[in-house]
Write an enzyme that holds these catalytic residues in place. Structure first.
Site, PDB file in Angstrom:
ATOM      1  N   ASP A 124       0.859  -1.186   0.000  1.00  0.00           N
ATOM      2  CA  ASP A 124       0.000   0.000   0.000  1.00  0.00           C
ATOM      3  C   ASP A 124       0.893   1.232   0.000  1.00  0.00           C
ATOM      4  O   ASP A 124       1.990   1.206   0.560  1.00  0.00           O
ATOM      5  CB  ASP A 124      -0.892   0.013   1.240  1.00  0.00           C
ATOM      6  CG  ASP A 124      -1.966  -1.063   1.214  1.00  0.00           C
ATOM      7  OD1 ASP A 124      -2.421  -1.435   0.114  1.00  0.00           O
ATOM      8  OD2 ASP A 124      -2.346  -1.534   2.292  1.00  0.00           O
ATOM      9  N   ASP A 142      -7.009  -1.478  -4.423  1.00  0.00           N
ATOM     10  CA  ASP A 142      -8.044  -1.150  -3.435  1.00  0.00           C
ATOM     11  C   ASP A 142      -9.021  -0.120  -3.989  1.00  0.00           C
ATOM     12  O   ASP A 142     -10.233  -0.226  -3.792  1.00  0.00           O
ATOM     13  CB  ASP A 142      -7.408  -0.612  -2.153  1.00  0.00           C
ATOM     14  CG  ASP A 142      -6.532  -1.628  -1.446  1.00  0.00           C
ATOM     15  OD1 ASP A 142      -6.731  -2.841  -1.638  1.00  0.00           O
ATOM     16  OD2 ASP A 142      -5.633  -1.186  -0.693  1.00  0.00           O
TER      17      ASP A 142
END
Length: 175
Positions: A124, A142
């Site tokens: 991330d 995401d």
């Protein structure tokens, strides 16, 4: 299903492949540039690029389960991707919003499961905050999953409205 429908659906899958590639390229960039180099502010106090490793699912839930969690989440992701593909091929060509949302869901699921299998965690790097409120760090996959799910929710409300409008028009036209 005719050839034209198949080509349209293959186009949606090509878009999913493109989103997957963008996800993987941006994650590779984040590993090279952010892993040891620290955060990069883009819009001060709002948007930063910051490297994070997420061994769990969304918002780091289930992140303490080691290899069993890694492979368990990978199996769940494979099942989810298979279901998305199943519904994708069963969805009529005319239902663009659902086809687009399924393509985005597929790209996001495959992007994150690729990281989980290859690395043992999901990379991330997009970090958003509003003052003292801090949103969990996320990635392109995401975002694709959230947009795809959002389009499905919108379609759910719009599809319930359409039959009601059609019934009202039919009822008023027969009186």
């Amino acid at each position: 299903m005719n050839r034209k429908d198949i080509f349209w659906k293959l186009g949606y899958l090509a878009v999913a492949g493109g989103v997957f590639m963008i996800d993987q390229m941006t994650k590779a960039w984040a590993v090279r540039q952010l892993r040891f180099g620290g955060d990069r502010p883009i819009i001060s106090g709002f948007l930063n690029l910051a490297y994070a490793e997420n061994p769990g699912v969304a918002f780091s839930m289930l992140d303490n389960h080691g290899d069993s969690g890694r492979w368990g989440l990978s199996i769940v992701a494979f099942v989810a991707a298979a279901l998305v593909l199943y519904f994708f091929w069963r969805t009529p060509r005319s239902d663009d919003r659902i086809l687009g949302s399924l393509a985005l869901l597929l790209a996001g699921i495959v992007g994150n499961v690729t990281d989980r299998i290859r690395l043992g965690f999901v990379v991330d790097f997009i970090d958003v905050q509003f003052g003292s409120w801090h949103y969990p760090t996320f990635n392109v996959a995401d975002a694709a999953i959230c947009v795809g799910a959002g389009l499905m929710i919108i379609d759910l409300f719009l599809s319930k409205k359409k039959p009601a409008e059609a019934k009202t028009e039919t009822d008023s036209g027969t009186k």
